[in-house]
Design a protein around this motif. Structure first.
Motif, PDB file in Angstrom:
ATOM      1  N   GLN A  52     -18.871  -8.481 -94.133  1.00  0.00           N
ATOM      2  CA  GLN A  52     -18.488  -9.551 -95.051  1.00  0.00           C
ATOM      3  C   GLN A  52     -17.763 -10.685 -94.342  1.00  0.00           C
ATOM      4  OE1 GLN A  52     -17.318  -7.979 -99.046  1.00  0.00           O
ATOM      5  NE2 GLN A  52     -17.637  -5.994 -98.067  1.00  0.00           N
ATOM      6  N   GLY A  53     -18.010 -10.770 -93.022  1.00  0.00           N
ATOM      7  CA  GLY A  53     -17.614 -11.955 -92.285  1.00  0.00           C
ATOM      8  C   GLY A  53     -16.248 -11.940 -91.642  1.00  0.00           C
ATOM      9  N   HIS A  54     -15.593 -10.781 -91.590  1.00  0.00           N
ATOM     10  CA  HIS A  54     -14.259 -10.732 -91.008  1.00  0.00           C
ATOM     11  C   HIS A  54     -14.274  -9.947 -89.692  1.00  0.00           C
ATOM     12  CE1 HIS A  54     -12.520 -12.502 -94.569  1.00  0.00           C
ATOM     13  NE2 HIS A  54     -13.145 -11.605 -95.319  1.00  0.00           N
ATOM     14  N   GLU A  55     -13.496 -10.432 -88.743  1.00  0.00           N
ATOM     15  CA  GLU A  55     -13.395  -9.758 -87.461  1.00  0.00           C
ATOM     16  C   GLU A  55     -12.644  -8.435 -87.639  1.00  0.00           C
ATOM     17  OE1 GLU A  55     -11.995 -10.859 -82.897  1.00  0.00           O
ATOM     18  OE2 GLU A  55     -11.143 -11.939 -84.607  1.00  0.00           O
ATOM     19  N   VAL A  56     -13.123  -7.396 -86.945  1.00  0.00           N
ATOM     20  CA  VAL A  56     -12.508  -6.074 -87.037  1.00  0.00           C
ATOM     21  C   VAL A  56     -12.203  -5.558 -85.634  1.00  0.00           C
ATOM     22  CG1 VAL A  56     -12.747  -3.690 -87.823  1.00  0.00           C
ATOM     23  CG2 VAL A  56     -13.738  -5.537 -89.178  1.00  0.00           C
ATOM     24  N   HIS A  57     -11.002  -5.024 -85.451  1.00  0.00           N
ATOM     25  CA  HIS A  57     -10.614  -4.362 -84.217  1.00  0.00           C
ATOM     26  C   HIS A  57     -10.502  -2.868 -84.523  1.00  0.00           C
ATOM     27  CE1 HIS A  57      -9.594  -8.233 -82.287  1.00  0.00           C
ATOM     28  NE2 HIS A  57      -9.238  -8.585 -83.519  1.00  0.00           N
ATOM     29  N   LEU A  58     -11.337  -2.067 -83.888  1.00  0.00           N
ATOM     30  CA  LEU A  58     -11.393  -0.624 -84.153  1.00  0.00           C
ATOM     31  C   LEU A  58     -10.770   0.117 -82.971  1.00  0.00           C
ATOM     32  CD1 LEU A  58     -12.362   1.721 -85.932  1.00  0.00           C
ATOM     33  CD2 LEU A  58     -14.593   1.546 -84.809  1.00  0.00           C
ATOM     34  N   VAL A  59      -9.670   0.822 -83.241  1.00  0.00           N
ATOM     35  CA  VAL A  59      -8.890   1.472 -82.192  1.00  0.00           C
ATOM     36  C   VAL A  59      -9.061   2.989 -82.311  1.00  0.00           C
ATOM     37  CG1 VAL A  59      -6.575   1.833 -81.267  1.00  0.00           C
ATOM     38  CG2 VAL A  59      -7.205  -0.405 -82.194  1.00  0.00           C
ATOM     39  N   GLU A  60      -9.514   3.627 -81.218  1.00  0.00           N
ATOM     40  CA  GLU A  60      -9.733   5.072 -81.197  1.00  0.00           C
ATOM     41  C   GLU A  60      -9.039   5.671 -79.979  1.00  0.00           C
ATOM     42  OE1 GLU A  60     -10.487   8.837 -81.342  1.00  0.00           O
ATOM     43  OE2 GLU A  60     -10.989   7.552 -83.060  1.00  0.00           O
ATOM     44  N   ARG A  61      -8.289   6.734 -80.184  1.00  0.00           N
ATOM     45  CA  ARG A  61      -7.519   7.321 -79.082  1.00  0.00           C
ATOM     46  C   ARG A  61      -8.377   8.157 -78.136  1.00  0.00           C
ATOM     47  NH1 ARG A  61      -4.087  11.762 -82.607  1.00  0.00           N
ATOM     48  NH2 ARG A  61      -5.894  12.911 -83.402  1.00  0.00           N
ATOM     49  N   GLU A  62      -9.536   8.655 -78.605  1.00  0.00           N
ATOM     50  CA  GLU A  62     -10.410   9.464 -77.757  1.00  0.00           C
ATOM     51  C   GLU A  62     -11.357   8.573 -76.946  1.00  0.00           C
ATOM     52  OE1 GLU A  62      -9.955  12.624 -77.464  1.00  0.00           O
ATOM     53  OE2 GLU A  62      -8.536  12.868 -79.129  1.00  0.00           O
ATOM     54  N   LYS A  63     -12.131   9.219 -76.060  1.00  0.00           N
ATOM     55  CA  LYS A  63     -13.076   8.471 -75.238  1.00  0.00           C
ATOM     56  C   LYS A  63     -14.254   7.957 -76.041  1.00  0.00           C
ATOM     57  CE  LYS A  63     -12.166  10.853 -70.849  1.00  0.00           C
ATOM     58  NZ  LYS A  63     -12.773  11.646 -69.750  1.00  0.00           N
ATOM     59  N   GLU A  64     -14.581   8.677 -77.122  1.00  0.00           N
ATOM     60  CA  GLU A  64     -15.760   8.312 -77.919  1.00  0.00           C
ATOM     61  C   GLU A  64     -15.384   8.209 -79.387  1.00  0.00           C
ATOM     62  OE1 GLU A  64     -18.330  11.609 -76.913  1.00  0.00           O
ATOM     63  OE2 GLU A  64     -19.528  10.317 -75.619  1.00  0.00           O
ATOM     64  N   LEU A  65     -16.145   7.417 -80.097  1.00  0.00           N
ATOM     65  CA  LEU A  65     -16.003   7.349 -81.543  1.00  0.00           C
ATOM     66  C   LEU A  65     -16.604   8.594 -82.177  1.00  0.00           C
ATOM     67  CD1 LEU A  65     -17.098   3.626 -82.125  1.00  0.00           C
ATOM     68  CD2 LEU A  65     -14.763   4.506 -81.915  1.00  0.00           C
ATOM     69  N   GLY A  66     -16.187   8.883 -83.395  1.00  0.00           N
ATOM     70  CA  GLY A  66     -16.797  10.006 -84.124  1.00  0.00           C
ATOM     71  C   GLY A  66     -15.805  10.971 -84.722  1.00  0.00           C
ATOM     72  N   GLY A  67     -14.625  11.119 -84.105  1.00  0.00           N
ATOM     73  CA  GLY A  67     -13.602  11.997 -84.657  1.00  0.00           C
ATOM     74  C   GLY A  67     -14.083  13.427 -84.830  1.00  0.00           C
ATOM     75  N   LEU A  68     -13.572  14.084 -85.852  1.00  0.00           N
ATOM     76  CA  LEU A  68     -13.956  15.478 -86.122  1.00  0.00           C
ATOM     77  C   LEU A  68     -15.432  15.612 -86.463  1.00  0.00           C
ATOM     78  CD1 LEU A  68     -11.043  17.152 -88.174  1.00  0.00           C
ATOM     79  CD2 LEU A  68     -11.977  17.871 -85.971  1.00  0.00           C
ATOM     80  N   GLY A  69     -16.050  14.509 -86.877  1.00  0.00           N
ATOM     81  CA  GLY A  69     -17.476  14.550 -87.203  1.00  0.00           C
ATOM     82  C   GLY A  69     -18.330  15.008 -86.028  1.00  0.00           C
ATOM     83  N   ARG A  70     -17.842  14.783 -84.812  1.00  0.00           N
ATOM     84  CA  ARG A  70     -18.609  15.205 -83.638  1.00  0.00           C
ATOM     85  C   ARG A  70     -18.678  16.722 -83.516  1.00  0.00           C
ATOM     86  NH1 ARG A  70     -20.825  11.780 -80.533  1.00  0.00           N
ATOM     87  NH2 ARG A  70     -20.168   9.591 -80.432  1.00  0.00           N
ATOM     88  N   ARG A  71     -17.789  17.433 -84.228  1.00  0.00           N
ATOM     89  CA  ARG A  71     -17.775  18.888 -84.147  1.00  0.00           C
ATOM     90  C   ARG A  71     -18.519  19.531 -85.311  1.00  0.00           C
ATOM     91  NH1 ARG A  71     -11.772  20.880 -83.113  1.00  0.00           N
ATOM     92  NH2 ARG A  71     -12.933  22.826 -82.770  1.00  0.00           N
ATOM     93  N   LEU A  72     -19.062  18.708 -86.203  1.00  0.00           N
ATOM     94  CA  LEU A  72     -19.809  19.224 -87.354  1.00  0.00           C
ATOM     95  C   LEU A  72     -21.300  18.987 -87.158  1.00  0.00           C
ATOM     96  CD1 LEU A  72     -17.464  17.805 -90.135  1.00  0.00           C
ATOM     97  CD2 LEU A  72     -17.601  20.191 -89.401  1.00  0.00           C
ATOM     98  N   HIS A  73     -22.103  19.819 -87.786  1.00  0.00           N
ATOM     99  CA  HIS A  73     -23.549  19.701 -87.609  1.00  0.00           C
ATOM    100  C   HIS A  73     -24.280  19.390 -88.909  1.00  0.00           C
ATOM    101  CE1 HIS A  73     -23.529  21.041 -83.398  1.00  0.00           C
ATOM    102  NE2 HIS A  73     -22.478  21.759 -83.771  1.00  0.00           N
ATOM    103  N   GLU A  74     -23.839  19.992 -89.994  1.00  0.00           N
ATOM    104  CA  GLU A  74     -24.548  19.793 -91.256  1.00  0.00           C
ATOM    105  C   GLU A  74     -23.568  20.014 -92.398  1.00  0.00           C
ATOM    106  OE1 GLU A  74     -28.019  22.251 -93.337  1.00  0.00           O
ATOM    107  OE2 GLU A  74     -28.720  21.247 -91.512  1.00  0.00           O
ATOM    108  N   THR A  75     -23.726  19.252 -93.475  1.00  0.00           N
ATOM    109  CA  THR A  75     -22.895  19.463 -94.655  1.00  0.00           C
ATOM    110  C   THR A  75     -23.559  20.477 -95.579  1.00  0.00           C
ATOM    111  OG1 THR A  75     -23.953  17.678 -95.901  1.00  0.00           O
ATOM    112  CG2 THR A  75     -22.046  17.093 -94.538  1.00  0.00           C
ATOM    113  N   LEU A  76     -22.824  20.870 -96.593  1.00  0.00           N
ATOM    114  CA  LEU A  76     -23.338  21.872 -97.527  1.00  0.00           C
ATOM    115  C   LEU A  76     -24.587  21.394 -98.252  1.00  0.00           C
ATOM    116  CD1 LEU A  76     -22.722  24.698 -98.572  1.00  0.00           C
ATOM    117  CD2 LEU A  76     -21.177  23.703-100.253  1.00  0.00           C
ATOM    118  N   ASP A  77     -24.703  20.073 -98.441  1.00  0.00           N
ATOM    119  CA  ASP A  77     -25.894  19.553 -99.134  1.00  0.00           C
ATOM    120  C   ASP A  77     -26.989  19.113 -98.165  1.00  0.00           C
ATOM    121  OD1 ASP A  77     -24.739  17.305 -98.093  1.00  0.00           O
ATOM    122  OD2 ASP A  77     -24.695  16.163 -99.961  1.00  0.00           O
ATOM    123  N   GLY A  78     -26.841  19.478 -96.873  1.00  0.00           N
ATOM    124  CA  GLY A  78     -27.936  19.271 -95.924  1.00  0.00           C
ATOM    125  C   GLY A  78     -27.885  17.986 -95.133  1.00  0.00           C
ATOM    126  N   LEU A  79     -26.798  17.226 -95.191  1.00  0.00           N
ATOM    127  CA  LEU A  79     -26.699  15.993 -94.409  1.00  0.00           C
ATOM    128  C   LEU A  79     -26.538  16.336 -92.927  1.00  0.00           C
ATOM    129  CD1 LEU A  79     -26.250  12.883 -94.122  1.00  0.00           C
ATOM    130  CD2 LEU A  79     -23.808  13.351 -94.480  1.00  0.00           C
TER     131      LEU A  79
END
Length: 939
Positions: A530-557
């Protein structure tokens, strides 16, 4: 509806009100004279209403309408309402109107339909007078309800003294007429009703018949404990059935089972059926009209990766039409859907808005105080305890009070307008509203004063709810006297109030998002689109957070695919700057104008931004229980999921797997439910059964909290022979390592004995805990943490993605453990609030800030030491260093004012004179003592 995203053409049918809106004042004279009476749908048919009426006490607009029960509309008779209306507002010739609108996006938010227990005879609803639904009970509790806030039985209009609640009515059952899903909200609203019942009658006996207690939300676990520990309150784990009523007393008989005493029967004065949530009655018609798909239960089908996105581009869904959900989730899905609409409408932003214009502010400097007092009933919250009419009469005896009145809800639109009108008519120049906490409603009432043309700081709020009626609910006489004391103090202070001016500041059109997990990336993308500058700060080497340790949700995502797609889009977006391996070292500034120092792989730099989103995520508890870390056969759920996905042979070959729930939470150390664990366990159990249907899988639980549509998966797991065994905290499972495996022993309530299970693997549902560094982050941005260590929102229902500190917002597991769809909902919700701020060129900050009387300042620095906001600086003068307050940074907390040894710092709107006047009003001092204090202060 026709067209496509960005260019829809919608035809609306506006039904006739038969009342001319511009002429109706809501006086209800027509209601008084209308001869037609019929059951009032708003009060669940318990009381009666008229053919012409105002729908409910806080309806907007607060004017009358005529429904289809009108004698004239049915039979061309009557027309009494026309004759008695002095404003000629009745128009019985009105016809339906077609209204055509052009819109770029659509939000479907039709809510839900309460389950009707009449479809199941065993509930007895409609046959037994004293069997009511939970919605009926809500209306009984309400001051605008059928008995004005009194809880009365239908059979004899007496107060019930023994009340039972039956849970899961219409939910968690696959029998005909019921719903297979969990309605999510029933357990907690029942606990609320039990607490309120005990408030009404401390001696009432309350019994709740339940299966699992699903207190999965933020602060829900302590709330459940609060309800369950009330005197004469029982929570009985049993399905219950209404089996009849006493023909004389009309008491209701309930049959239920207990593990110790077998089947029992008990009579109750009233039985409340805790009904679940059905899809909207017209859900199918809505889906056809707007071209969206419904899921199997009849709610709107959302995309797995974005629950607010329907099958038709440009059409979004919010609230309970997504599926059963509580108020906070409904609020941030509303904000989130709005943010996504903004992605389609950004090019139109600001073109259709109109600046609000207030009347010119009157100069009241030469006038004596003319104070108006408005005392709110707050429904039953105040009016049931405090004698409001006598309090109003007392207010009129106070010095400078020229007008006083009572109001049912002072915050209602009509009441606010009434205050504005009275300021003008009575020439008021000060207003005291005796109601609730200023925390949420003070801005509304200040705005009311601006509408009347007087300075908003001439307003004073007397808190007679939180400070009086709520804490003295069993002492109405004393509470009334205390209300008078509080109002007397507020009136005394109001006489010394002075006009203050707020400060307009420019807004830096950029946002900082702290945390690069699923929530942070989702929020960043929505803001950037929507046209605004965003600065995204992450303490780890890669983006993704805990999501990187998950594989599939209960509904199949596919979580890895979702994370990968978000990472790709974030890096590809020209408006997002990513900082990995980053640490925030300093944060300064204020709403619209923050400066944050970030040390990252790019080096150290300062970032200017107008808003902050804290999406710092959470972590997984490392268990100290059950031999974790000592035996490689004891895993956490994340480790099990990873091993299943990687095809680990030890898991594939395992014959018996035992899962233990609530490891590290729902205990003294962490008094909360981690929310996601039960769904994670069921998901992994079903995965294990897919690998080998013959595997023995056990889930040892306290309450299975598979709320919402997760209940389908719970049922599937049970049908596939996953064995669920309940345990209690006073007798938890035991794990013992043996040469050929692990032995798990657990008590079985049904068998009345301990079971021993030989397991190849034990899996621990480890708690979700606050992220490391949360406390430091909270300190830098001056925001709060809750008692559980997670970030604390400004208001659990009204502002679930905001902090008390303006310009700082919240989403994801930093707020509280939640599933991925819920994280995405809240991330878009936070983005919506950020965009509300960044879409403005200026932001206004309070005038209630500190100022320095230079002649008294001796430059000691005590004020600067205690200021948490860095708002005090020193400048050199001929008399030495003098403190100067930056009003933009100052939050008006008054610490410097209290610390200053010479009284050189004055906190505007809370001056010594104003506060001392309140003290004198409640505990008068001798005039010479006051004079002596003033003389000492001058010296």
């Amino acid at each position: 509806m026709e067209g496509e995203a960005g260019d829809f053409r919608v035809t609306l049918t506006k039904k006739p009100r038969y009342v001319i809106e511009d002429k109706c004042t809501g006086c209800t004279t027509c209601v008084e004279y209308c001869p037609v009476q019929y059951p009032d749908a708003f009060n669940q048919g318990i009381s009666e209403n008229k053919a012409v009426h105002i729908y409910f006490a806080q309806a907007i607009p607060l004017i009358a309408y005529i429904d289809e029960s009108c004698l004239y509309l049915k039979e061309k008779k009557c027309r009494i309402c026309e004759g008695v209306c002095q404003n000629d507002a009745i128009d019985l010739t009105q016809k339906p109107e077609k209204v055509k609108v052009k819109v770029g996006a659509v939000i479907l938010s039709p809510g839900y339909e309460p389950f009707d227990p009449r479809v199941r005879e065993e509930y007895g609803y409609g046959r037994y007078e004293n069997v009511v639904t939970s919605l009926d009970f809500e209306r009984l509790l309400c001051a605008t309800g059928p008995y004005e806030g009194e809880i009365l039985r239908a059979s004899d209009k007496e107060h019930p003294r023994k009340v039972a609640w039956i849970q899961c009515v219409g939910s968690r059952r696959v029998t005909e007429g019921d719903n297979g899903y969990c309605s999510s909200v029933c357990c907690t609203y029942t606990q609320k009703q039990v607490i309120l019942m005990k408030d009404h009658d401390a001696d009432a006996a309350c019994t709740v018949f339940h299966n699992d207690i699903r207190s999965y939300g933020k602060d829900f676990e302590p709330y459940y404990r609060r309800a369950s520990e009330l005197p004469e309150t029982r929570f009985i784990r049993s399905y219950a059935q209404v089996v009849g009523e006493d023909p004389e007393t009309k008491d209701v008989r309930v049959r239920y089972a207990t593990p110790d005493e077998g089947v029992k029967e008990e009579s109750f004065d009233m039985v409340v059926l805790s009904v679940g949530l059905n899809p909207p009655a017209d859900a199918k018609a809505l889906s056809e009209r707007f071209g969206v798909e419904l899921e199997g239960h009849g709610f709107c089908r959302g995309a797995k990766a974005n629950p607010m996105e329907t099958s038709r581009p440009g059409v979004f869904v919010s609230g309970a039409f997504q599926g059963p959900m509580d108020i906070p989730e409904s609020v941030f899905t509303a904000s989130g859907a709005g943010s996504q609409c903004g992605e389609y409408l950004d090019h139109r932003r600001g073109r259709l808005t109109r600046e609000r214009v207030y009347p010119e502010e009157r100069d009241l400097s030469g006038e004596e105080p003319r104070i108006g007092v408005f005392v709110c009933h707050c429904g039953a919250n105040i009016g049931r305890v405090v004698d409001v009419p006598s309090t109003v009469d007392y207010s009129l005896t106070l010095p400078n009070v020229v007008y006083a009145q009572e109001q049912l809800f002072s915050c209602a639109t009509n009441s606010a307008q009434e205050i504005t009108d009275m300021i003008r008519e009575q020439g008021l120049n000060r207003v005291v509203v005796a109601a609730c906490s200023p925390r949420t409603l003070e801005p509304l009432f200040r705005d009311t004063l601006r509408e009347a043309g007087i300075n908003q700081y001439y307003y004073e709020m007397a808190n007679i709810r939180e400070h009086d009626s709520w804490v003295h609910s069993k002492e109405p006489g004393e509470a009334t006297e205390k209300a008078k004391d509080i109002i007397r103090m507020s009136v005394a202070r109001a006489g010394f109030l002075e006009p203050l001016q707020e400060i307009d500041l420019p807004v830096t059109k950029a946002a900082l998002v702290v945390g690069g997990g699923i929530g942070g990336m989702t929020a960043a993308l929505s803001i950037a689109k929507q046209g605004h500058e965003v600065h995204l700060v992450e303490r780890e080497k890669e983006l993704g957070g805990l999501g990187r340790r998950l594989h599939e949700t209960l509904d199949g995502l596919d979580v890895q695919a979702l994370v990968g797609d978000l990472v790709r889009r974030v890096h590809a977006h020209p408006g997002i700057r990513v900082y990995t391996e980053a640490e925030i070292t300093e944060a300064t500034g204020y709403v619209g104008n923050f400066v944050t120092k970030v040390d990252s792989e790019r080096g150290e730099r300062e970032i200017a931004h107008g808003a902050v989103v804290i999406a710092a995520g959470a972590e997984v508890y490392e268990p100290r229980e059950y031999g974790y870390g000592e035996d490689e056969r004891v895993l956490t759920h994340l480790e099990l999921e990873d091993r299943i996905a990687s095809g680990d042979e030890t898991i594939q070959d395992a014959k018996t797997v035992v899962m233990i729930q609530c490891v590290g939470c729902r205990n003294e150390e962490r008094d909360y439910c981690s929310r996601i664990c039960c769904g994670e366990s069921v998901k992994n159990a079903l995965k294990l059964k897919e690998l080998d249907p013959e595997k023995d899988v056990y889930i040892l639980f306290r309450d299975v909290r598979t709320y919402g549509f997760m209940e389908d998966a719970y049922r599937e797991a049970s049908e596939r022979d996953v064995k669920f065994i309940r345990w209690e905290p006073e007798d938890p499972p035991q794990v013992e390592a043996q040469e050929d495996g692990l032995r798990v022993s657990v008590p079985d309530a049904i068998l009345g004995d301990r079971l021993a299970i030989d397991a190849d693997a034990v899996v621990l549902a480890a708690a979700v805990v606050p992220a490391t560094g949360a406390e430091a982050l909270a300190g830098m941005y001056k925001v709060s943490l809750g008692p559980d260590g997670f970030f604390k929102e400004a208001h659990v229902k009204l502002r679930p993605v905001e902090f008390g500190t303006e310009g700082v917002y919240l989403c994801g597991t930093a707020h509280y453990p939640k599933h991925i769809p819920e994280t995405i909902n809240q991330a878009y919700g936070a983005a919506g609030r950020v965009l509300t701020l960044l879409s403005h060129d200026i932001v206004t900050v309070s005038g209630a800030v500190c100022a320095v009387e230079e002649r008294r300042c001796m430059g000691c620095g005590a004020c600067a030491e205690v200021c948490a906001y860095g708002a005090i600086e020193f400048r050199k003068t001929k008399q030495g260093p003098k403190a100067v307050v930056n009003p933009v940074l100052c939050k008006g907390d008054g610490l410097c004012n209290a610390k200053c040894p010479t009284g050189a710092i004055v906190l505007k709107h809370f001056t010594d004179e104003e506060i001392e006047s309140q003290i004198d009003a409640v505990a008068p001092e001798r005039e010479e003592e006051r004079a002596m204090d003033a003389a000492v202060g001058d010296v």
